[in-house]
Motif scaffolding. Sequence first.
Motif, PDB file in Angstrom:
ATOM      1  N   UNK A   1       0.798  -1.191  -0.085  1.00  0.00           N
ATOM      2  CA  UNK A   1      -0.111  -0.101  -0.152  1.00  0.00           C
ATOM      3  C   UNK A   1       1.037   1.232   0.042  1.00  0.00           C
ATOM      4  N   UNK A   2       1.915   1.250   0.743  1.00  0.00           N
ATOM      5  CA  UNK A   2       2.680   2.512   0.924  1.00  0.00           C
ATOM      6  C   UNK A   2       3.404   2.871  -0.163  1.00  0.00           C
ATOM      7  N   UNK A   3       3.936   1.767  -1.244  1.00  0.00           N
ATOM      8  CA  UNK A   3       4.661   1.759  -2.414  1.00  0.00           C
ATOM      9  C   UNK A   3       3.604   2.396  -3.368  1.00  0.00           C
ATOM     10  N   UNK A   4       2.134   1.988  -3.323  1.00  0.00           N
ATOM     11  CA  UNK A   4       1.243   2.154  -4.258  1.00  0.00           C
ATOM     12  C   UNK A   4       1.330   1.313  -5.164  1.00  0.00           C
ATOM     13  N   UNK A   5       2.102  -0.005  -4.910  1.00  0.00           N
ATOM     14  CA  UNK A   5       2.164  -1.144  -5.872  1.00  0.00           C
ATOM     15  C   UNK A   5       0.872  -1.888  -6.158  1.00  0.00           C
ATOM     16  N   UNK A   6      -0.020  -1.885  -5.026  1.00  0.00           N
ATOM     17  CA  UNK A   6      -1.268  -2.778  -5.533  1.00  0.00           C
ATOM     18  C   UNK A   6      -2.371  -2.024  -4.568  1.00  0.00           C
ATOM     19  N   UNK A   7      -3.588  -2.619  -4.879  1.00  0.00           N
ATOM     20  CA  UNK A   7      -4.720  -2.077  -4.206  1.00  0.00           C
ATOM     21  C   UNK A   7      -4.924  -3.308  -2.939  1.00  0.00           C
ATOM     22  N   UNK A   8      -5.165  -2.761  -1.819  1.00  0.00           N
ATOM     23  CA  UNK A   8      -5.573  -3.374  -0.650  1.00  0.00           C
ATOM     24  C   UNK A   8      -7.140  -3.566  -0.603  1.00  0.00           C
ATOM     25  N   UNK A   9      -7.943  -4.576  -0.757  1.00  0.00           N
ATOM     26  CA  UNK A   9      -9.123  -4.727  -0.540  1.00  0.00           C
ATOM     27  C   UNK A   9      -9.537  -5.746   0.627  1.00  0.00           C
ATOM     28  N   UNK A  10     -10.688  -5.443   1.432  1.00  0.00           N
ATOM     29  CA  UNK A  10     -11.079  -6.377   2.395  1.00  0.00           C
ATOM     30  C   UNK A  10     -11.495  -5.645   3.726  1.00  0.00           C
ATOM     31  N   UNK A  11     -11.113  -6.050   4.843  1.00  0.00           N
ATOM     32  CA  UNK A  11     -11.595  -5.451   6.237  1.00  0.00           C
ATOM     33  C   UNK A  11     -10.465  -4.906   6.940  1.00  0.00           C
ATOM     34  N   UNK A  12     -10.352  -4.059   7.916  1.00  0.00           N
ATOM     35  CA  UNK A  12      -9.433  -3.542   8.575  1.00  0.00           C
ATOM     36  C   UNK A  12      -8.795  -4.783   9.200  1.00  0.00           C
ATOM     37  N   UNK A  13      -7.417  -4.949   9.275  1.00  0.00           N
ATOM     38  CA  UNK A  13      -6.531  -6.037   9.816  1.00  0.00           C
ATOM     39  C   UNK A  13      -6.613  -6.064  11.397  1.00  0.00           C
ATOM     40  N   UNK A  14      -5.822  -7.240  11.824  1.00  0.00           N
ATOM     41  CA  UNK A  14      -5.561  -7.396  13.383  1.00  0.00           C
ATOM     42  C   UNK A  14      -5.063  -6.334  14.120  1.00  0.00           C
TER      43      UNK A  14
END
Length: 453
Positions: free
Chosen positions: A252-265
């Motif tokens: 996410x920080x690199x802007x390399x890919x999209x993060x999808x789903x719910x907030x992690x642990x």
Amino acid sequence: NPSNAAQFNIEMSRSLEGIGASLQSENEYVTIQSIVKGGPAEKSKQVAVKDRIVGVAQGKNGEFQDIIGWRTDNAIPLIRGTKGTTVRLKLLPEGKTNTNPKIVELVRDKIVLQDQLASKEIRTYDVNGKAVKIGIIDVPAFYLDYKALQAGDKNYQSISRDVKIIIDSLKAQKVDGIVMDLRQNGGGSLPEAIQLTGLFIKTGPVVQVRDVRNKIEQDDDDDPSVAWNGPLAVMVDRFSASASEIFAGAIQDYGRGLIVGTQTYGKGTVQSAIDLDKVIGSSFSKLLAGLKNKGDQTVRSSSGGQISFGQINLTIAKFYRISGSSTQHKGVIPDIQFPSAIPLDKYGEDTEPSALPFDMIAKGNYATTGSFSDAIPQLKTLHDARMQSNVSYKNLVEDIAEYKKRDAEKIVTLNEAELKKQHEEDDAKTLAHDNARRAALGLKPLVKGAPRV
């Protein structure tokens, strides 16, 4: 304790040393539930599913120990053991009495838990009349067979090596994009999180670590090779933790890919495992073994070695993303958020009263490879519009609301007729949901009582 320590090491390495069979307690008997293909049990052709183990002996001449009535957890340390050693089992085939059990001699071997390794599937979608192939990689844990690595085994198991092989195969099958599925992935090896991130970026920092002396270290990916430079998404849920959050956060920080789903642990702490066998002196070990086993100094551990005192996991530091944010307490917030079937107010580091807080440090020195900031609002709009007509999505939202309603109830009826009515209503609702989903997929509807797939 020793049993938990052994299980931790098995989960980390995705392998064990034993006979290649899973066990379960049934009616006071330790029973064979499944047999691993290619393992000693299968190769012997003398062990079958539902065989009951009534006795275990070590070596060719060791005395049998009766294990009828034993818990499976207590029997397993006798059956597992070091590769190349011999174990003898007294087996009762299913349906036989315990008058004449057969004796089977097996040589233990290393068993790779193939069903717990990274895997893939390809799904094809119609996008404006064009077939789009998406490769989905299931990443169950950040595993690493450290023992095999240290021994110089060139074929040691690790998540980054396995995913690299999978990516190569997906490229050969000409997929248009890749989804890394980290749902239910509780973490594992930090070096593997760095190596896995390195498959998608050239070089640069992946994670920062601050210790108890406030010293900050930065862990980098130094390998300039990139396994996949195409479209990438990472799927997470509430049980994605630790190394999963490091990987997802870096992508996410690199802007390399999209993060999808719910907030992690939100598990952003670093643990160091201390092997008590290496801490406790050999003379003291023998003394304890003698007290425990009345002179027999070969008490077996869950891994099949000599007496084991387990390990202590000490929290020694905190993880920070290269953006400076801690993953502790807050976790990773997806770019596109889904409703959570896992109650966020019941699970997660932010639900623990004594959890370490979220904080920040200075950001690392890195350059982004892309940015979704302009695309995310449009993607959210498209996602929301698509979900309005998605039957499974609507059912999920309804199920979550129903769960919250039931969970808030403080009174449970004991009236048999009312309970029966409630169960029938629940079954009818589930059947209606399943048939709505099947209709959307072009499948035939189910009838009441039929198996649901």
